[in-house]
Design a protein around this motif. Sequence first.
Motif, PDB file in Angstrom:
ATOM      1  N   GLN A  65      40.482  31.448  36.349  1.00  0.00           N
ATOM      2  CA  GLN A  65      40.034  32.654  37.045  1.00  0.00           C
ATOM      3  C   GLN A  65      38.549  32.894  36.791  1.00  0.00           C
ATOM      4  O   GLN A  65      37.993  32.496  35.763  1.00  0.00           O
ATOM      5  CB  GLN A  65      40.847  33.864  36.581  1.00  0.00           C
ATOM      6  N   THR A  68      40.756  31.302  45.628  1.00  0.00           N
ATOM      7  CA  THR A  68      41.655  32.324  46.163  1.00  0.00           C
ATOM      8  C   THR A  68      41.245  33.713  45.681  1.00  0.00           C
ATOM      9  O   THR A  68      41.041  33.921  44.476  1.00  0.00           O
ATOM     10  CB  THR A  68      43.110  32.061  45.744  1.00  0.00           C
ATOM     11  N   ASN A  69      41.093  34.645  46.625  1.00  0.00           N
ATOM     12  CA  ASN A  69      40.858  36.047  46.293  1.00  0.00           C
ATOM     13  C   ASN A  69      42.180  36.646  45.845  1.00  0.00           C
ATOM     14  O   ASN A  69      43.128  36.744  46.630  1.00  0.00           O
ATOM     15  CB  ASN A  69      40.309  36.789  47.520  1.00  0.00           C
ATOM     16  N   LEU A  70      42.281  37.042  44.588  1.00  0.00           N
ATOM     17  CA  LEU A  70      43.558  37.498  44.036  1.00  0.00           C
ATOM     18  C   LEU A  70      43.992  38.852  44.589  1.00  0.00           C
ATOM     19  O   LEU A  70      45.170  39.221  44.458  1.00  0.00           O
ATOM     20  CB  LEU A  70      43.471  37.552  42.509  1.00  0.00           C
ATOM     21  N   LYS A  71      43.070  39.589  45.229  1.00  0.00           N
ATOM     22  CA  LYS A  71      43.444  40.880  45.811  1.00  0.00           C
ATOM     23  C   LYS A  71      43.971  40.705  47.232  1.00  0.00           C
ATOM     24  O   LYS A  71      45.014  41.254  47.590  1.00  0.00           O
ATOM     25  CB  LYS A  71      42.248  41.823  45.813  1.00  0.00           C
ATOM     26  N   THR A  72      43.267  39.929  48.030  1.00  0.00           N
ATOM     27  CA  THR A  72      43.657  39.739  49.436  1.00  0.00           C
ATOM     28  C   THR A  72      44.514  38.495  49.641  1.00  0.00           C
ATOM     29  O   THR A  72      45.083  38.316  50.714  1.00  0.00           O
ATOM     30  CB  THR A  72      42.408  39.630  50.315  1.00  0.00           C
ATOM     31  N   GLN A  73      44.566  37.609  48.612  1.00  0.00           N
ATOM     32  CA  GLN A  73      45.292  36.336  48.679  1.00  0.00           C
ATOM     33  C   GLN A  73      44.710  35.385  49.731  1.00  0.00           C
ATOM     34  O   GLN A  73      45.371  34.422  50.124  1.00  0.00           O
ATOM     35  CB  GLN A  73      46.784  36.571  48.961  1.00  0.00           C
ATOM     36  N   GLN A  74      43.491  35.634  50.172  1.00  0.00           N
ATOM     37  CA  GLN A  74      42.836  34.720  51.099  1.00  0.00           C
ATOM     38  C   GLN A  74      42.327  33.501  50.327  1.00  0.00           C
ATOM     39  O   GLN A  74      41.712  33.638  49.266  1.00  0.00           O
ATOM     40  CB  GLN A  74      41.661  35.405  51.807  1.00  0.00           C
ATOM     41  N   THR A  75      42.594  32.335  50.854  1.00  0.00           N
ATOM     42  CA  THR A  75      42.246  31.090  50.178  1.00  0.00           C
ATOM     43  C   THR A  75      41.229  30.304  50.985  1.00  0.00           C
ATOM     44  O   THR A  75      41.358  30.184  52.211  1.00  0.00           O
ATOM     45  CB  THR A  75      43.503  30.228  49.954  1.00  0.00           C
ATOM     46  N   TYR A 120      38.847  36.104  41.385  1.00  0.00           N
ATOM     47  CA  TYR A 120      39.234  34.920  42.147  1.00  0.00           C
ATOM     48  C   TYR A 120      39.897  33.901  41.208  1.00  0.00           C
ATOM     49  O   TYR A 120      39.724  33.966  39.988  1.00  0.00           O
ATOM     50  CB  TYR A 120      38.015  34.273  42.809  1.00  0.00           C
ATOM     51  N   ARG A 121      40.620  32.951  41.821  1.00  0.00           N
ATOM     52  CA  ARG A 121      41.232  31.875  41.063  1.00  0.00           C
ATOM     53  C   ARG A 121      40.802  30.533  41.659  1.00  0.00           C
ATOM     54  O   ARG A 121      40.925  30.303  42.865  1.00  0.00           O
ATOM     55  CB  ARG A 121      42.757  31.971  41.085  1.00  0.00           C
ATOM     56  N   THR A 150      41.587  26.670  41.991  1.00  0.00           N
ATOM     57  CA  THR A 150      42.753  25.808  41.883  1.00  0.00           C
ATOM     58  C   THR A 150      42.364  24.382  42.256  1.00  0.00           C
ATOM     59  O   THR A 150      41.815  24.146  43.339  1.00  0.00           O
ATOM     60  CB  THR A 150      43.892  26.272  42.807  1.00  0.00           C
TER      61      THR A 150
END
Length: 398
Positions: A291, A316-323, A344-345, A347
Amino acid sequence: MGLIFGKKLWHHFKLLTPILLIVLGFALSLPAKQLIYTASNFQPNATFELPVTSWLLVGTNTTTTGTYSTSDVEHAVKLPNKQARQQYDLQAIPKRLQELGPIGLLKLWTLKLGVFFNVTDIQDWYNGGYRAAPAWYQNHAQFLDALIARTYQVATLILLLTASWRLWTWRPNLKHTRDVVTLLAVLTTLGYLAFHVLFWEVEARYGQLILPLLFFQIATLPKPHRQALPLRRLLPLMLLLVTGAGLIGWSKWLADTDPKTQVVAAQRSQLSAQYHAKPTLMAAGSTITQQVVLNVNATYFSVQIHQNSKVLVQLTNLKTQQTYDLKQHSDVYRLSHALNAGKYRITITNNGNTGQQVDIINTYHYQLADYPLIVHNQKRFTSSLVYTALAQQNVVPF
């Protein structure tokens, strides 16, 4: 020492003991080095060792103005051993000097001297940026960076000019120990500058080594005689206020007209790629995550993987889950896209059938990043990817 001997002032000279200790220290440096190697069971590896001539060669590089030359070092590393590198340097140095000629050499020396006193980029010396500066700082970073850099540059020039002016009016009396010590400091400063300017590699940070000597000289050199002025006591304060106001205005103008690319978040500590740092083999079908927090908006994100490695790198935006999928460019996977502040994460997935090499930094007792690296659901607090988030202004970095 020559002046003292020529003037026959040995009976006034009280620095003989410390000078003899310094000479003794230099004399013991070689056996002490070997003693330390033996005690620690250290075995030098000359695979990438550079000879002394490498720094002399870099000092004649006009493209880099005598500063560190990546091309010179990369060429040296490709040669088979230290002896081959030295032989190449001894052939290349005379060729460069011949191409420069007397006028070109004087120009190079002048530019190298200027490098010593250029501190406008002092905040970037061996500093890849804060790993995640607070939002309030980043929102004003352009102005603060410009103000700090210009203030430091002006202060350096004032210090140098003050010492030079006092030296110009100084008439040393070598019968006085204080004047002898001051003269030793002056000669040390000039010798250090001459060594780098005439022969060696130069860097702006090298010039900072003479600051203590300049402070010492200003403290010990007598002040020039000046006529008394009615506003003499107020003059320094007035000059300080005018200079400060000028620096603030100048910095604000620079921040508005020439904004720089800003590091939003980063973890760029790593072994030098030029020395072929060993990567970590990522097993087929495995996933690595980490992260990172962006305290302000960014426009660029990159993750260093490894040359010729084929993996899937996502952010990946951990709030919106947009990757977002990062695209490969050489050994870096990068993304040029507007990224809002937030968590963000990263991966990394190896979807292939063979292991892939990934650049992972491992330390023993030091946490480089704010968040741990997660491998096989295990948190490694002293391991990290090499990543960079930027708020781009004028350039697109790799």
